[in-house]
Design a protein around this motif. Structure first.
Motif, PDB file in Angstrom:
ATOM      1  N   GLY A  40     -27.713   1.690  25.784  1.00  0.00           N
ATOM      2  CA  GLY A  40     -28.883   2.553  25.790  1.00  0.00           C
ATOM      3  C   GLY A  40     -29.098   3.167  24.424  1.00  0.00           C
ATOM      4  N   PRO A  41     -30.006   4.112  24.333  1.00  0.00           N
ATOM      5  CA  PRO A  41     -30.311   4.727  23.041  1.00  0.00           C
ATOM      6  C   PRO A  41     -29.102   5.467  22.473  1.00  0.00           C
ATOM      7  CG  PRO A  41     -31.316   5.960  24.829  1.00  0.00           C
ATOM      8  CD  PRO A  41     -30.797   4.700  25.434  1.00  0.00           C
ATOM      9  N   PHE A  42     -28.938   5.387  21.163  1.00  0.00           N
ATOM     10  CA  PHE A  42     -27.852   6.109  20.490  1.00  0.00           C
ATOM     11  C   PHE A  42     -28.485   7.098  19.512  1.00  0.00           C
ATOM     12  CE2 PHE A  42     -24.670   6.719  17.159  1.00  0.00           C
ATOM     13  CZ  PHE A  42     -23.586   7.110  17.924  1.00  0.00           C
ATOM     14  N   ILE A  43     -28.428   8.364  19.897  1.00  0.00           N
ATOM     15  CA  ILE A  43     -29.059   9.410  19.093  1.00  0.00           C
ATOM     16  C   ILE A  43     -28.021  10.480  18.781  1.00  0.00           C
ATOM     17  CG2 ILE A  43     -30.880  11.144  19.003  1.00  0.00           C
ATOM     18  CD1 ILE A  43     -32.363   9.453  21.135  1.00  0.00           C
ATOM     19  N   ILE A  44     -27.845  10.767  17.513  1.00  0.00           N
ATOM     20  CA  ILE A  44     -26.887  11.793  17.105  1.00  0.00           C
ATOM     21  C   ILE A  44     -27.606  13.127  17.051  1.00  0.00           C
ATOM     22  CG2 ILE A  44     -25.246  12.520  15.337  1.00  0.00           C
ATOM     23  CD1 ILE A  44     -25.113   9.611  14.422  1.00  0.00           C
ATOM     24  N   GLU A  45     -27.103  14.100  17.786  1.00  0.00           N
ATOM     25  CA  GLU A  45     -27.709  15.431  17.803  1.00  0.00           C
ATOM     26  C   GLU A  45     -27.411  16.158  16.493  1.00  0.00           C
ATOM     27  OE1 GLU A  45     -25.835  17.026  21.219  1.00  0.00           O
ATOM     28  OE2 GLU A  45     -27.250  16.144  22.633  1.00  0.00           O
ATOM     29  N   ASP A  46     -28.346  17.022  16.084  1.00  0.00           N
ATOM     30  CA  ASP A  46     -28.184  17.832  14.865  1.00  0.00           C
ATOM     31  C   ASP A  46     -27.858  16.959  13.655  1.00  0.00           C
ATOM     32  OD1 ASP A  46     -28.518  20.103  16.512  1.00  0.00           O
ATOM     33  OD2 ASP A  46     -26.385  20.080  16.986  1.00  0.00           O
TER      34      ASP A  46
END
Length: 973
Positions: free
Chosen positions: A765-771
C-alpha cells in the motif's frame, strides 16, 4: 540388550529423546526468577527442577552409550509427558498469577480482594507440581537400578565436530546435483517424447524405490529440448492415495487456468476441460509416483483426447501401468548402478572437495569406502544416505571403521531390505538434537513440499530448537540454529531440496523421499510423537486420552479429540469436507440469491431457505472453533493449511489459548471482517499469521490495536488490507524478525526504528513518512536501524510512492541483499541510496522513464536482475562495457516500449541465463551477446515470429548466439 553403534540383527533403536525435558528446564529457568520471588511455590519448583536435571543427565548418558532396554524405552515416553505437564503448570502459574501481581501490587485494596482467589490457585498449582515431582521420583527410582556407565559400548564417543561440519557447509549436498548413470535414460526418453510421428502417448519410468525415477523425470522436465518442444509442461504428484479431483485441479492450477468455478464443477466437467485443453495445446504432463493401474484408470478421462500432440510421462514402481495405459507406450526401466557408477556417486558425497579443504583421501578410508559401496547393491538412495552419514564423520578413520564394522551385516539381505535398513541406519546415526527435528517432519502429508520458514517457526514454537545465546555459542538466535540443523539433514541426504533462495541460495522448501518418510512415520509412531488423523480413524482417536500432537491430513470431526493437554494441532484440510460444504452451499441457494442481476424480488421461500441454511452452516463452523478454544487450553501451535470457509467470525474465546506460540489463519474466509480484541491475551505468541479473507465487499480486515502486547512476537503477517480506522502500535515488538503487509495507513512508520532484529520487511500500500522534511532531506530521522534486514519489498497496486520517501527508506537499509519494488516510482533513486550488498533486484510496474542500467550496473555484487511489466517505459537501454561484473541472470518481461538494447563489449561477463518475454517492440538482441562466453541459456518467449527467425539456427543473426548451448523459443508463432 547392549547395542553397538548401529546394532545387530535383532536390532532395537536406542532413542533418548530428551528434547521435552530440555524444553521444560528452559521454561523453568526463564520463569524461575519471577516464580521463586513469590512465596509458596519456590521449594516445589526447585525440587521439580532438580529431578528433571537428573533425568536429563541419565538420558544423555544412556543415549551416548546406546543403551536399549524395554523399561527405559517406556520410561522415555512417560518422562516426556511429565516434562510437558511440568512446563504447562509452571507457565500457567506465571501467566495467570505473576502477571496479575505485577499490575496490582501497588493497589492494596484490590490486592486484598483477590488474595483468597489467588491463594486457591496457588494451592492448586503447588499440589500439581508435587504430584508431578512424585511421579518423576518413582521413575527415577526405577531407572537408578540401571548403572548406565556399565552398559553400552566402550571406546571413543562418536564425533560430530563443529569444525568438520563447518568445512562442508559451503558445499551443502543437493541430491539432484549428484547424478550418475542417467545419461542413457535421458537420451532415450527425450528422443521418444520429441518424436511426433510415433503413436506413443504414454511414457513410463519404472523401478523400485530409491533408484532415482523422480530424479530422472526432473532432468527430462528441465531438459532444454523438451522445454522448447512443448508449449506447456506440468508436474503433478499422484502418490499412493490417488485423488483424481485434486490431481486434475493441480494440473489446471499449473496451467494457470484453474478458476473458482472449476473448484465447484463436477469431476466429469473437469475431465472434459482438461481433455479439450490437451487436444488444442501441445503439453507434457508428468505424473509422479503412480502406484497402480487403478490410479491410472481414475485419472485417464482427463487424457482421453484422440487427436493430440500432448504426451504423458509416468513414474511408477509398477511396470504394468504403461501397457495398461497405452498399447503403444514406451517403458524405461531404471537399473541399479554398476560398481564404477556407484563408486563415482559415493565419492561425490562422502569426500569433501580436496581443492578447497586440503583433505587428502586416506588409502585405508578409500578401501573401506569401496568395500561398503559393494554392499549397497547399486541403489542410488542407499549410496546417497550412506555417503551422507560418512561425510559427517570425515576424516576420522576410527568412525569410518565403526560404520564399516556394522554396515556389512546390514547390507546382506535382498535389495528392498537393504534400502530399508540403510534408511533406518541414517536415523540411528542422528545426534540427539537432530532426532526430534527429523521426527517432526512426520506431521506433513506424503509428497508435501515443506516450506523452510514455516517449519523453522514451528520448531521454535514447539521448543524443539532454541537459541544458543545462553550457551555462549556464537549468540545464534533460534532461527539460525534451526537453519543449521536443517542443513545437516540435507547434508545427510535425509531431505531433498526443492527450491533455493535466488539471492542467498538458502533452502526455501524441501521434500522427503516416500521411503524416508516411512521411516520417519515409523519412528514417530514408536515414540508416540503425534497422531495423524482423518475420518477413518476418528473413533480410535476419541478413545485416547493423552495425545499431545495431532496432524489432520483429511477432514474429520475435531470433537473426536478428547485430550485436554493437546499442544499442537495442524490442519492440512478444510474445516468441512468438500462434499458436505458443497451440499450446504447448494441447499442455501447462495448462487441464485447473489446472482440476481436483474433486480427481481427474491422468492421469500428461497430467501428463508438461504438464511436457514447459512445459519446451520455458520453454527456448525462456530461449534468447531468453540470446541477447540474451550477444550485445548494448552495449545502451543494452531496451524491451518488449506484455508476455506471458516464461519461468521473468529470467536472471542481464542483469548483462552494463553500458551499459543504459533497461530496461522492464512486463507480462512470469514463473513465478519473484524478480529476479536481477546487476541491481546496471547502474550506468548512468536508467529502470528493474520492473512485471512472476508466475504465483505471491500475486503478490509479490522485488526484491534492489541498486537503491541505480544512482545514475544518474532514473525508477524498482517492482512493484505487492514482497516485504517484503527492504527496499530507495533513499537514494542523488538524481537520481530519478519513483518509482512506493513501499511502506513494502518501502522506507524516510527515504530520500525524499534525493530532492531527485523530481517524481512514487506510494505504494502502507500508508503508515506509523517513529518517528512522535504527541504533538508538529510535531517529526517532514520526509518530502520536493524543491521540484520536482508530483504525489502514495497508493493502498491493502486498508486505511486514519493521518490524522496523511497530514497530515505533505502538509505536506512544498508545491508539488504534482496530488493523488490512493485510500485510506480518514475525515477530510480541514485546509486548511493542503494545497498552495495544487493544480490537480487526485481522491478515491476515502476514506469521508470530513464534507463535504469547506468545506476544498477554500479552495484558490485548484483547477481540477478528482473525488469518486468513496464518496469522501464523508455525506448533505449544500454549496458556499457565492464558493467555488471557479477550478474548471472537477467530477465526482461513486458517492457512494451523497449525498441533497442545495446550491450558493450566486456559487459555482463558472468551472465549465464537471459530471458526475454513479450518485449514486442524490441527489434533484435544486442550484438554484445557474442562476447559473453559464459551464457548457457537464452530463452525467448512470446516474441514476433520474425524475431525468432533471425535468431534461431539458420537465421541471419544466429552467429551472434551460436556459442550458447541452450536456446529456447516458446510461443513465438
Amino acid at each position: 540388550m547392549i547395542l553397538t553403534v548401529f546394532g545387530h540383527q535383532k536390532r532395537k533403536t536406542s532413542l533418548m529423546d530428551f528434547s521435552a525435558v530440555s524444553s521444560a528446564l528452559k521454561t523453568i529457568d526463564k520463569l524461575t526468577r519471577e516464580v521463586t520471588s513469590l512465596w509458596g511455590v519456590d521449594e516445589q519448583v526447585e525440587g521439580l527442577e532438580s529431578e528433571l536435571r537428573w533425568m536429563q543427565s541419565f538420558l544423555k548418558v544412556a543415549d551416548a552409550r546406546k543403551v536399549d532396554n524395554e523399561l527405559i524405552r517406556t520410561c522415555v515416553v512417560e518422562i516426556r509427558e511429565l516434562a510437558y505437564d511440568a512446563e504447562d503448570v509452571i507457565e500457567t502459574f506465571s501467566l495467570k498469577v505473576a502477571s496479575k501481581r505485577k499490575g496490582e501490587f501497588s493497589n492494596c485494596i484490590k490486592r486484598s480482594a483477590c488474595f483468597l482467589k489467588e491463594g486457591c490457585l496457588l494451592h492448586k498449582i503447588k499440589s500439581e507440581i508435587e504430584k508431578i515431582t512424585t511421579r518423576i521420583k518413582e521413575l527415577t527410582r526405577q531407572l537408578k537400578t540401571y548403572d548406565v556407565s556399565k552398559l553400552g559400548v566402550d571406546g571413543e564417543e562418536p564425533s560430530s565436530s563443529t569444525e568438520r561440519r563447518e568445512a562442508r557447509r559451503p558445499y551443502p549436498h543437493v541430491m539432484d546435483d549428484n547424478i550418475v548413470g542417467l545419461d542413457d535414460g535421458i537420451k532415450k526418453l527425450v528422443t521418444v517424447l520429441l518424436d511426433e510421428q510415433s503413436e506413443c502417448r504414454v511414457v513410463s519410468i519404472c523401478g523400485m524405490g530409491g533408484l532415482g525415477k523422480t530424479t530422472l523425470a526432473k532432468k527430462i522436465y528441465h531438459h532444454s529440448q523438451v522445454v522448447g518442444h512443448f508449449k506447456h509442461l506440468v508436474w503433478v504428484y499422484v502418490s499412493q492415495h490417488c485423488q483424481k479431483r485434486k490431481v486434475w485441479e493441480d494440473i489446471l492450477s499449473d496451467l494457470l487456468i484453474l478458476s473458482e468455478e472449476d473448484t465447484k464443477m463436477k469431476v466429469e466437467k473437469l475431465a472434459e476441460k482438461l481433455s479439450s485443453f490437451f487436444e488444442e495445446n501441445k503439453c507434457l504432463v508428468i505424473l509422479d509416483d503412480v502406484w497402480n493401474t487403478e490410479a491410472w484408470d481414475s485419472l485417464k478421462p482427463a487424457f482421453s483426447a484422440r487427436e493430440t500432440r500432448s504426451k504423458i510421462l509416468v513414474t511408477s514402481r509398477n511396470k504394468e501401468i504403461v501397457s495398461h495405459a497405452d498399447k503403444n507406450g514406451f517403458l524405461y526401466e531404471v537399473q541399479c548402478l554398476n560398481y564404477e557408477q556407484s563408486w563415482e556417486l559415493f565419492q561425490k558425497i562422502a569426500f569433501p572437495p580436496s581443492n578447497s579443504t586440503g583433505y587428502k583421501i586416506d588409502a585405508k578410508m578409500k578401501d573401506l569406502g569401496e568395500d561398503m559401496v559393494k554392499n549397497c547393491t547399486g541403489l542410488p538412495l542407499a549410496i546417497n544416505i550412506l555417503g551422507g552419514i560418512l561425510a559427517t564423520k570425515y576424516p576420522s578413520l576410527t568412525e569410518w571403521l565403526k560404520v564399516s564394522a556394522n554396515v556389512k551385516s546390514y547390507l546382506k539381505n535382498d535389495q528392498g531390505e537393504v534400502l530399508r535398513n540403510v534408511l533406518a541406519l541414517s536415523y540411528d546415526d542422528l545426534p540427539p538434537y537432530l532426532r526430534p527435528c527429523f521426527l517432526y517432519l512426520s506431521h506433513f502429508p506424503e509428497d508435501y513440499e515443506i516450506p523452510v520458514d514455516r517449519l523453522i517457526q514451528l520448531w521454535v514454537a514447539e521448543g524443539i530448537v532454541s537459541s544458543k545465546q545462553e550457551e555462549g555459542d556464537d549468540g545464534q538466535i533460534a532461527e539460525d540454529v534451526a537453519e543449521g540443523y536443517l542443513m545437516e539433514l540435507a547434508e545427510r541426504c535425509m531431505i531433498q531440496v526443492q527450491e533455493r533462495d535466488i539471492a542467498t541460495l538458502k533452502m526455501r522448501s524441501f521434500q522427503m523421499h516416500d521411503l524416508m518418510r516411512d521411516v520417519c512415520l515409523s519412528k514417530a509412531k514408536q515414540q508416540k510423537i503425534l497422531y495423524i488423523a482423518d475420518q477413518s480413524n476418528a473413533c480410535q482417536l476419541s478413545t485416547i486420552g493423552r495425545v499431545r500432537r495431532v496432524s489432520v491430513h483429511k477432514y474429520f470431526s475435531i470433537q473426536c479429540i478428547k485430550s485436554p493437554r493437546l499442544r499442537s494441532l495442524l490442519f492440512f484440510d478444510k474445516f468441512l469436507p468438500n462434499g458436505e460444504q458443497d451440499k450446504i452451499l447448494k441447499s442455501i441457494c447462495l448462487e441464485r440469491y447473489f446472482d440476481n442481476h436483474e433486480g427481481e424480488v427474491c422468492n421469500p421461500l428461497v430467501l428463508f431457505g438461504t438464511l436457514l441454511g447459512l445459519s446451520v452452516y455458520v453454527t456448525k463452523l462456530r461449534g468447531i472453533w468453540k470446541y477447540m478454544f474451550n477444550n485445548f487450553n494448552f495449545l502451543r501451535v494452531l496451524d491451518y493449511e488449506r484455508g476455506g470457509a471458516a464461519g461468521c467470525k473468529l470467536p472471542n474465546d481464542i483469548g483462552k489459548l494463553i500458551h499459543l506460540r504459533f497461530l496461522r489463519l492464512r486463507g480462512l474466509d470469514f463473513l465478519n471482517s473484524s478480529l476479536p480484541s481477546s487476541l491481546s491475551n496471547l502474550r506468548c505468541l512468536q508467529t502470528l499469521d493474520l492473512r485471512i479473507k472476508t466475504l465483505s465487499f471491500f475486503k478490509i480486515i479490522h485488526v484491534p490495536n492489541v498486537l503491541w502486547r505480544m512482545q514475544q512476537l518474532r514473525h508477524l503477517y498482517l492482512p493484505k488490507h487492514c482497516s485504517p480506522k484503527t492504527r496499530l502500535k507495533l513499537g514494542t515488538l523488538r524481537n520481530l524478525q519478519t513483518l509482512v503487509n506493513f501499511n502506513t495507513r494502518s501502522c506507524y512508520v516510527k515504530d520500525l526504528i524499534n525493530m532492531a532484529n527485523i530481517r524481512e520487511l514487506e510494505i504494502r500500500g502507500p508508503f508515506i513518512i509523517e513529518d517528512f522534511n522535504t527541504e533538508e532531506l538529510d535531517k529526517n530521522p532514520p526509518i530502520i536501524q536493524s543491521k540484520y534486514l536482508h530483504f525489502l519489498s514495497v508493493i502498491n497496486n493502486k498508486g505511486s510512492i514519493d521518490p524522496r520517501h523511497l530514497a530515505h527508506l533505502l538509505l536506512s537499509c544498508e545491508n539488504i541483499s534482496k530488493l523488490s519494488l512493485d510500485v510506480e516510482i518514475r525515477r530510480l533513486p541514485e546509486y548511493h541510496y542503494l545497498s552495495s550488498n544487493l544480490a537480487y533486484i526485481k522491478l515491476r510496474r515502476c514506469e521508470l522513464e530513464e534507463d535504469p542500467m547506468p545506476t544498477l550496473e554500479k552495484l558490485p555484487y548484483l547477481r540477478m536482475l528482473e525488469l518486468h511489466e513496464e518496469a522501464f517505459i523508455g525506448k533505449e537501454m544500454f549496458c556499457c562495457g565492464q558493467a555488471f561484473a557479477k550478474l548471472e541472470s537477467l530477465s526482461l518481461k513486458e517492457l512494451n516500449n523497449l525498441e533497442e538494447w545495446k550491450v558493450g563489449e566486456g559487459a555482463m561477463p558472468s551472465l549465464q541465463r537471459l530471458e526475454i518475454q513479450k518485449c514486442r517492440q524490441l527489434k533484435m538482441l544486442p550484438d554484445g551477446l557474442r562476447f559473453i562466453a559464459n551464457l548457457q541459456e537464452l530463452k525467448i518467449e512470446s516474441m514476433p515470429k520474425t524475431f525468432k527467425d533471425n535468431w534461431e539456427e539458420g537465421g541471419e543473426d544466429f552467429c551472434k548466439v551460436r556459442h550458447v548451448p541452450s536456446i529456447i523459443f516458446q510461443d513465438c508463432e
